[in-house]
Design a protein around this motif. Structure first.
Motif, PDB file in Angstrom:
ATOM      1  N   ILE A 102      81.438  61.136  42.597  1.00 12.16           N
ATOM      2  CA  ILE A 102      80.440  60.098  42.308  1.00 12.16           C
ATOM      3  C   ILE A 102      80.715  59.453  40.955  1.00 12.16           C
ATOM      4  O   ILE A 102      80.683  58.223  40.812  1.00 12.16           O
ATOM      5  CB  ILE A 102      79.011  60.686  42.357  1.00 12.16           C
ATOM      6  N   ARG A 105      83.630  57.160  41.290  1.00 12.48           N
ATOM      7  CA  ARG A 105      83.287  55.908  41.970  1.00 12.48           C
ATOM      8  C   ARG A 105      82.435  55.014  41.071  1.00 12.48           C
ATOM      9  O   ARG A 105      82.619  53.788  41.039  1.00 12.48           O
ATOM     10  CB  ARG A 105      82.537  56.219  43.277  1.00 12.48           C
ATOM     11  N   GLN A 106      81.507  55.654  40.347  1.00 12.22           N
ATOM     12  CA  GLN A 106      80.683  54.861  39.423  1.00 12.22           C
ATOM     13  C   GLN A 106      81.558  54.175  38.380  1.00 12.22           C
ATOM     14  O   GLN A 106      81.322  53.022  38.021  1.00 12.22           O
ATOM     15  CB  GLN A 106      79.656  55.771  38.728  1.00 12.22           C
ATOM     16  N   GLU A 108      84.647  53.304  38.765  1.00  9.22           N
ATOM     17  CA  GLU A 108      85.341  52.194  39.419  1.00  9.22           C
ATOM     18  C   GLU A 108      84.420  50.980  39.565  1.00  9.22           C
ATOM     19  O   GLU A 108      84.820  49.848  39.309  1.00  9.22           O
ATOM     20  CB  GLU A 108      85.829  52.617  40.798  1.00  9.22           C
ATOM     21  N   LEU A 109      83.192  51.268  39.982  1.00 11.12           N
ATOM     22  CA  LEU A 109      82.244  50.157  40.154  1.00 11.12           C
ATOM     23  C   LEU A 109      81.945  49.491  38.821  1.00 11.12           C
ATOM     24  O   LEU A 109      81.817  48.268  38.743  1.00 11.12           O
ATOM     25  CB  LEU A 109      80.955  50.655  40.816  1.00 11.12           C
TER      26      LEU A 109
END
Lengths: 534, 330
Positions: A102, A105-106, A108-109
């Protein structure tokens, strides 16, 4: 060995030592005394009362069984606990794994969000092409450029025209260019340089050279309004920083410089055909328009230029271009503004490569009536080779008191160059492959250039409109030069020009000022230039 | 005979010369890639046979709201096929590229297929997720995109809200708390449905993905039924992704006729079959019957019935400062 097995083995050992524990009463009875290391509970079992012994033995058996059961239970419990712990650990690992994923991914976002936000940020750049800042979508852009040319001119036979040697700021121009609302371009160029000997005040004091707005509907359809170069002469339209020699040729004497007006122009088929047509105030030969021009008549200027092989696979012919420019005006002006510029002298006239006037209209001559120009032109660039040729006719009605004439002056030139270091020569200059960096053994690009040119004055100009004893009727010049491109922004030039004349052998007072002082001898001038442009 | 052959030759040459290549840009939402890949090929074949012209349809995909904004800002879409009507309304209202009543121009409110929101869970359903109540339990990691940018996420949000309204006797406060608990379980918000699917399926994040029904089926088809399962909740929302010609752009490109035909063909037997094959619920009875088995039966509420239409739903829940902004704490 497991705990219950250990206890059972211990219990078997006791049976071996004390057979009574195994229920053998005889053996028990024959045992005699109790060894001192036997626990009290066991020792008690060695009592002589057989029923009591049996009871004790049973009790002991029961106790052992209970202990065995407890051990078994403990072992089972332990075995049960083992997978539970393993499951808990696995869950913890999975939870941590999820957290890591998570977070990844955070991140990356966040990066995507930052990249998207960056796209909306204004853009700022500083490089060889100037300083630029603009909106993220490029709809609004402002670019700052600049041109600085520091020249020297050294004349042979200096005593003939005293004071014409000079170190001068030929051009000093901050340039503001840009785009608003995507399709509207603008250019603003003031001039702080000048210093041409004998030049008019407009050339020596700060003035506006270019100021226009251009609407781009498409590359092929653009409309421009303001003050800019009139679309006639080829070399005149080449940028000041890219001309092969310090000064433009005699042909440029006969075409308009900057003028005020409106122009429709564009490049069709990627520049295979370029066109420009406009209506202007109208200016004399090689004149710059002032910022106003109160007159009732207008001049029409236009130019067609074709590069038929542009974009084709015929690389040797891709940069071959030919065209024609021209102008037509029917002026009612009866003053000197319709006549040539006063560069290099006090009266309107034409000047040499050394910017000295060799022809001048006499005082009292004015322009009036038709003035048309025609200029066939062409260039060819291929690898390090550059060639340019141009011819111009300037046909003008002039008056001097009761005398009137239609004078047709002509000029032509051919010039060429070769980049010794192998770079490509183009209409937009030379970009060195190895910019000047002596510590790294890089020296920029070197180009040799040469030119021949002539300008002929209409014979009808003499004697009513020009003094044959002072003004030459013809000038012929040749030039050679060496251009050193240190990098995209810095260029150093050195060149020599020789101009010879027909006519203009002035005597008396006429011999002391231009054009008489210029035309009575061959002009030999050595130029240098240090140029910065960005 | 020779004259006849010459005429045929001239006619064939004329036809060859007249044949045009027409380019269309279809700006769509995230999970329609596969649908329109199939459909564009079918339509090109149909149009070639009908007119002799070649049609090349380019696709642009992204979060529906984001795509609408791109069109408003100048992305020259001949047609839009977005996740929800509000996004096309925004193009009509803000850019005026098409009339306000665009939805009346094609059957079924310009929605040639429908879908809904289901749950995609990992094989074996380790968190025992059966309905919306399980999704809001503490410790369950939920993957869904950002409702601000994704049409699918807005449908999912409203599906959860509608379920909660029914569960709590239309108590808005309780529904709000329910959805708040749901988003407490959402650790990351992708900008579009495809991104969220990737996050769940390929990156292995989360216990449940709130997915378009077609996207969930596609994930199983692509990655295998041994990895994921679809869980259909007791109640969800009828998602109606609409389509429209962007009149101003199509007129500028001279593609109005072919753009209109492109969307109309979605209602044809072949168009409907392609929709069903790609796990969208077809409108036509014939295609719906053919693909009925692949769609679970569940209670479906509409945005009009449960929320008073998209304009109201958008303003209440997804506009800046709306309910979503209030309940979601990143």
């Amino acid at each position: 060995m497991k705990l219950n097995q250990l206890i059972l083995v211990s219990f078997a050992g006791l049976q071996f030592i004390f057979p009574a524990l195994a229920g053998d009463e005889t053996a028990t009875n024959s045992a005699g005394a109790v060894p001192p290391e036997i626990p009290a509970t066991v020792a008690v079992s060695s009592a002589p009362d057989s029923s009591a012994e049996t009871a004790e033995i049973e009790a002991l058996k029961k106790e052992v069984q209970e202990l065995s059961q407890k051990v078994s239970a403990l072992e089972q419990q332990r075995e049960l606990n083992q997978p539970t712990n393993a499951t808990a650990s696995q869950e913890q690992i999975e939870a941590l794994d999820q957290k890591v994923r998570i977070l990844g991914r955070q991140r990356e976002l966040d990066q995507e969000t930052a990249a998207a936000a960056a796209k909306n940020q204004p853009r700022l750049s500083l490089g060889a092409n100037g300083f630029s800042f603009g909106s993220a979508d490029s709809n609004f852009v402002v670019t700052l450029h600049g041109v600085l040319q520091v020249d020297s001119r050294t004349f042979e036979q200096n005593d003939k025209v005293p004071g014409n040697d000079s170190i001068l700021l030929r051009r000093a121009r901050p340039i503001l260019a840009g785009t608003v609302f995507h399709d509207f371009d603008f250019l603003f160029v003031p001039e702080f340089g000048g210093g041409t000997p004998g030049a008019s005040s407009s050339a020596t004091t700060p003035s506006i050279y270019d100021a226009y707005v251009n609407y781009r509907y498409s590359p092929a359809f653009q409309i421009q309004a303001g003050k800019f170069k009139a679309p006639v002469g080829l070399e005149q339209l080449q940028a000041d920083v890219n001309t092969s020699l310090n000064e433009r040729s005699l042909v440029t004497d006969l075409v308009p410089n900057r003028d005020l007006g409106f122009e429709l122009h564009g490049d069709i088929a990627g520049g295979v055909l370029s066109y420009a047509a406009g209506i202007f105030n109208g200016v004399g030969d090689n004149r710059n328009s002032s910022n106003i021009g109160f007159q009732d008549n207008r001049e029409f200027d236009g130019r067609l230029f074709v590069q038929p092989f542009k974009g084709t696979e015929l690389t040797a012919l891709q940069n071959l271009g030919v065209g024609v420019g021209g102008s037509w005006g029917d002026s009612s002006i009866t003053n000197t503004l319709g006549l040539p510029n006063t560069t290099g002298g006090s009266q309107p006239g034409y000047f040499t490569d050394g910017q000295q006037q060799f022809f001048a209209y006499t005082n009292g001559v004015v322009a009036g009536g038709t003035h048309w120009r025609l200029s066939p032109q062409g260039y060819y660039y291929y690898g390090p080779l550059s060639l340019m040729g141009e011819y111009a006719i300037s046909d003008q009605d002039v008056h001097n008191g009761s005398h009137s004439a239609e004078l047709q002056n002509t000029a032509w030139e051919i010039s060429g160059g070769w980049v010794l270091t192998g770079e490509n020569a183009t209409f937009a200059g030379v970009t060195p492959k190895h910019p000047f960096a002596p510590h790294n053994g890089q020296w920029g690009a070197l180009q040799v250039v040469g030119r021949y040119e002539e300008l002929n004055i209409d014979n009808d100009a003499f004697p009513f409109f020009a003094n044959p004893a002072a003004s030459a009727s013809e000038a012929r010049a040749w030039s050679v030069g060496l251009n050193w491109y240190l990098n995209q922004n810095i260029r150093v030039n050195a060149s020599f020009s020789q101009t010879s004349f027909t006519g203009g052998n002035a005597t008396g007072s006429a011999a002391n000022t231009a054009p008489g002082s210029v035309a009575d001898h061959t002009e030999n001038v050595f130029f240098t230039r240090v140029q910065l442009c960005f | 005979m020779k004259t006849f052959l010459n005429i045929l030759l001239v006619l064939s040459l004329t036809t060859a010369v007249d044949a045009k290549e027409i380019k269309l840009l279809n700006v769509s939402y995230d999970p329609t890639r596969e649908l329109y890949q199939d459909y564009n090929a079918a339509f090109a074949k149909y149009w070639k046979a009908k007119t002799g012209d070649d049609v090349v349809v380019s696709q642009s995909h992204g979060g529906s709201g984001k795509q609408a904004l791109s069109v408003i800002n100048g992305l020259e879409a001949d047609v839009v096929t977005l996740a929800l009507a509000y996004d096309i309304d925004a193009i009509a209202q803000q850019a005026r590229f098409l009339p306000a009543d665009w939805q009346k121009r094609l059957p079924d409110d310009s929605t040639p297929y429908t879908s809904t929101i289901v749950f995609l869970v990992r094989k074996g359903n380790p968190k025992s997720i059966k309905d919306w109540d399980d999704v809001v339990k503490p410790g369950v990691i939920v993957v869904t995109p950002n409702p601000k940018t994704s049409g699918g996420a807005r449908w999912a949000y409203l599906a959860a809200w509608a379920y909660a309204l029914d569960k709590f006797g239309h108590d808005d406060a309780k529904a709000r708390d329910f959805v708040k608990r749901l988003y407490k379980n959402v650790p990351v918000l992708d900008s579009g449905a495809r991104g969220a699917t990737t996050t769940f399926v390929e990156r292995g994040i989360g216990d449940v993905l709130l997915a378009w029904e077609n996207e969930a089926h596609l994930a199983i088809k692509e990655f295998g039924a041994d990895k994921f399962e679809i869980v259909t909740p007791s109640e969800s929302i009828l998602a109606e992704p609409p389509v429209a010609v962007v009149d101003k752009v199509a007129q500028k490109h001279g593609t109005t006729d072919v753009a209109r035909a492109y969307l109309e063909y979605l209602y044809s037997d072949e168009g409907q079959d392609i929709a069903g094959r790609n796990f969208y619920r077809p409108r036509s009875e014939r295609a719906a019957a053919k693909y009925a088995e692949q769609f679970a039966k569940l209670k479906l509420v509409t945005v009009d019935d449960a929320f008073g239409g998209w304009q109201k739903a958008q303003k209440t829940h997804f506009a800046d400062g709306g309910t979503f902004d209030q309940i979601y704490q990143p």
